[in-house]
Write a protein that holds these residues in place. Sequence first.
Motif, PDB file in Angstrom:
ATOM      1  N   GLN A  40       0.841  -1.208   0.000  1.00  0.00           N
ATOM      2  CA  GLN A  40       0.000   0.000   0.000  1.00  0.00           C
ATOM      3  C   GLN A  40       0.872   1.254   0.000  1.00  0.00           C
ATOM      4  O   GLN A  40       0.572   2.239  -0.669  1.00  0.00           O
ATOM      5  CB  GLN A  40      -0.943   0.017   1.203  1.00  0.00           C
ATOM      6  N   MET A 119      -3.804  -1.924   7.817  1.00  0.00           N
ATOM      7  CA  MET A 119      -4.832  -1.004   7.311  1.00  0.00           C
ATOM      8  C   MET A 119      -5.143   0.015   8.405  1.00  0.00           C
ATOM      9  O   MET A 119      -4.650  -0.094   9.522  1.00  0.00           O
ATOM     10  CB  MET A 119      -6.090  -1.765   6.914  1.00  0.00           C
ATOM     11  N   ASP A 120      -5.972   0.984   8.068  1.00  0.00           N
ATOM     12  CA  ASP A 120      -6.334   1.995   9.055  1.00  0.00           C
ATOM     13  C   ASP A 120      -7.085   1.368  10.222  1.00  0.00           C
ATOM     14  O   ASP A 120      -7.883   0.454  10.041  1.00  0.00           O
ATOM     15  CB  ASP A 120      -7.253   3.047   8.424  1.00  0.00           C
ATOM     16  N   MET A 122      -9.987   2.044  12.870  1.00  0.00           N
ATOM     17  CA  MET A 122     -11.132   2.942  12.880  1.00  0.00           C
ATOM     18  C   MET A 122     -11.799   2.999  14.253  1.00  0.00           C
ATOM     19  O   MET A 122     -11.792   2.029  14.995  1.00  0.00           O
ATOM     20  CB  MET A 122     -12.191   2.469  11.872  1.00  0.00           C
ATOM     21  N   SER A 135     -11.489   5.939   4.837  1.00  0.00           N
ATOM     22  CA  SER A 135     -10.327   5.849   5.723  1.00  0.00           C
ATOM     23  C   SER A 135      -9.232   6.761   5.161  1.00  0.00           C
ATOM     24  O   SER A 135      -9.225   7.083   3.966  1.00  0.00           O
ATOM     25  CB  SER A 135      -9.831   4.405   5.813  1.00  0.00           C
ATOM     26  N   GLY A 137      -6.138   5.984   4.720  1.00  0.00           N
ATOM     27  CA  GLY A 137      -5.398   5.203   3.730  1.00  0.00           C
ATOM     28  C   GLY A 137      -6.156   5.118   2.414  1.00  0.00           C
ATOM     29  O   GLY A 137      -5.560   5.191   1.333  1.00  0.00           O
ATOM     30  N   GLY A 138      -7.472   4.986   2.511  1.00  0.00           N
ATOM     31  CA  GLY A 138      -8.300   4.930   1.305  1.00  0.00           C
ATOM     32  C   GLY A 138      -8.217   6.216   0.511  1.00  0.00           C
ATOM     33  O   GLY A 138      -8.102   6.214  -0.722  1.00  0.00           O
ATOM     34  N   ILE A 141      -5.030   6.301  -1.331  1.00  0.00           N
ATOM     35  CA  ILE A 141      -5.020   5.418  -2.504  1.00  0.00           C
ATOM     36  C   ILE A 141      -5.782   6.054  -3.666  1.00  0.00           C
ATOM     37  O   ILE A 141      -5.354   5.968  -4.820  1.00  0.00           O
ATOM     38  CB  ILE A 141      -5.604   4.046  -2.130  1.00  0.00           C
ATOM     39  N   PHE A 257     -10.740   9.637   7.691  1.00  0.00           N
ATOM     40  CA  PHE A 257     -10.274   9.598   9.077  1.00  0.00           C
ATOM     41  C   PHE A 257      -9.676   8.237   9.402  1.00  0.00           C
ATOM     42  O   PHE A 257      -9.787   7.279   8.642  1.00  0.00           O
ATOM     43  CB  PHE A 257     -11.411   9.962  10.039  1.00  0.00           C
ATOM     44  N   CYS A 413     -15.823  -8.418   6.088  1.00  0.00           N
ATOM     45  CA  CYS A 413     -14.499  -7.879   6.450  1.00  0.00           C
ATOM     46  C   CYS A 413     -13.916  -8.595   7.655  1.00  0.00           C
ATOM     47  O   CYS A 413     -12.777  -8.332   8.035  1.00  0.00           O
ATOM     48  CB  CYS A 413     -14.547  -6.366   6.677  1.00  0.00           C
ATOM     49  N   ARG A 416     -12.321  -6.545  10.590  1.00  0.00           N
ATOM     50  CA  ARG A 416     -11.154  -5.677  10.376  1.00  0.00           C
ATOM     51  C   ARG A 416     -11.475  -4.239  10.796  1.00  0.00           C
ATOM     52  O   ARG A 416     -10.632  -3.541  11.334  1.00  0.00           O
ATOM     53  CB  ARG A 416     -10.742  -5.685   8.903  1.00  0.00           C
ATOM     54  N   LEU A 417     -12.700  -3.789  10.501  1.00  0.00           N
ATOM     55  CA  LEU A 417     -13.064  -2.415  10.829  1.00  0.00           C
ATOM     56  C   LEU A 417     -13.629  -2.290  12.234  1.00  0.00           C
ATOM     57  O   LEU A 417     -13.274  -1.390  12.971  1.00  0.00           O
ATOM     58  CB  LEU A 417     -14.077  -1.872   9.807  1.00  0.00           C
TER      59      LEU A 417
END
Lengths: 467, 97
Positions: A40, A119-120, A122, A135, A137-138, A141, A257, A413, A416-417
């Motif tokens: 990433q 990953m981020d 949250m 996010s 990171g999103g 990207i 965020f 997911c 993950r979030l």
Amino acid sequence: MTARVLIVGAGPAGLRAAEMLVEHGIRPILVDEAPRIGGQIYRLPPNVPGFQRSANQLYGFDAPKAHALYQRFAQLQEQVDYLPNCLVYDVIDNRAQIRGPETAESIDFDALILATGAMDRMVPFTGWTLPGIYSLGGAQIALKHQGCAIGSSIVFAGTGPLLFLVAYQYARAGAQIAAVINSAPRSAMLSQALKLAAMPTVLAKGLHYLNWLRQHKIRVLHGWRPMRATGDCHLSLLEFISDRGDTLEVDCDAAAFGYGLKPETQLADLAGAHFAFDPLNRQWLPQTDPYGRATDRPGLYLAGDGAGILGADAAELRGKLAAAAVLSDHGLGFDGFDPNAALRQMQRWQRYRQALELAFPFPDDCAADIGDEVMLCRCEAVTAGDFRGVCGQLGARDLNRAKAYCRLGMGRCQGRLCGPAAAEIMAAELGVSIDSVGRLRGQAPVKPVPVSALAATVGTATGEAAE
Amino acid sequence: MSGQFQRLADQDRQPVDLTIDGTAIQALEGDTLLTAILLHRDHLRQSEFGDGARGGFCLMGACQDCWVSAADGSRLRACTTYVVQGMSIVTAPEAGA
């Protein structure tokens, strides 16, 4: 016959691990979900004509590091079995199950190096599922990989080094920024100034981003947390609350965020790593020795942010260290690599990480901010209230039991979030420490895979067994 | 409403025609489905649970909040699928879902 080594992830850790192995006589298999190398952090734009931005435009100060990785891999690629566009979705004993664009297959390995990245992390708030909210990171990207901004009037919120970096990259690219709002107080950063100065170039980059934003009259605030997003089917207003309880409204049509990063550990879990709670990261991490050898799981090695967040520079070193461990465990040497120097450098990164975690602290009291109406699990539409009901009334005292009762973390997911926030809520609800509610276990497939692929793999496995 | 995403760079690419929920749109080669759709409208899809529209979230294949369907019924993760000439995409929940 040399050892069969499988590396998962072609970011800085996986690429340096592959390099080290090739240099010492092993031809590794490198599997990566993305179509191109870089992970990433050093993600490349799609390989089609018309993506013309230079490495400097894409990666700024880190362009030389990105460039060095790409060049080195170009030299080595013939000596690596590189499988892009492939997802490792399960590991059973010393066999990895892989899904490619057209194929499903099993790969047996003697050694597995997981460099799965991060990953981020949250913390949800009211309305965070509204379109327009991403996010950090999103958002990065969208810009780096697609040349797009996530909106036309953007708020960057949460905390962590990525907050100012992404805001800076967006501003430099010509995006309209409504505000940059750090959830941590300014005093948190100031308190760590001396320790952060131990890595002067890293600190200088961070200060440059902040100063640049200030010089260009972009509103930067500290000590405000996002509380509520509203809009008619789409983000139009973000509300923040300060530590003193004051509120602030910001008009915007997009927001990004995050609160630092979260290691991608599902495959380590399936491969049999042991986990322990890490108070600094406030997360469960796979346990390893300093080289990255998984504790009590021969053949498994972990490298990069997937084994605990230390950043991209450390990830390159961790890739080499894990490869050194593989070589050593197979009776091979690693001339030209001084592990003791690498381990000393790792200790510097670890001290630096402690300062960063304190400069950009995760809001460990966030459970109180998350109202019952907040959509906690985006995949299965479980609200914080639904989840609290399970914690209290059905007697679930760990996350996996709660998951069985209310489906939180059971969706696509795999938590993950929602996982970090759910742990905070459960601990607060039960009045226990965060480590005592456990962690959501990884499940195969770690990401959605068509049933046809699963069937094909089962077919392969039984076919081989019958031979 | 106009699109959510805004192009800032790398716009000199080959056009690609596709259909989103019956509407013909033009994207550029190298766009992901998520990018292509969000350049044309303000949301990506509807939540299966009836709690409103979603716009994707992590853009790195982790959150799984951007799955849409091809006309043949196959499922596509919009943030990691690139546009192909002639694609036909359905973003609404499938009947009965």
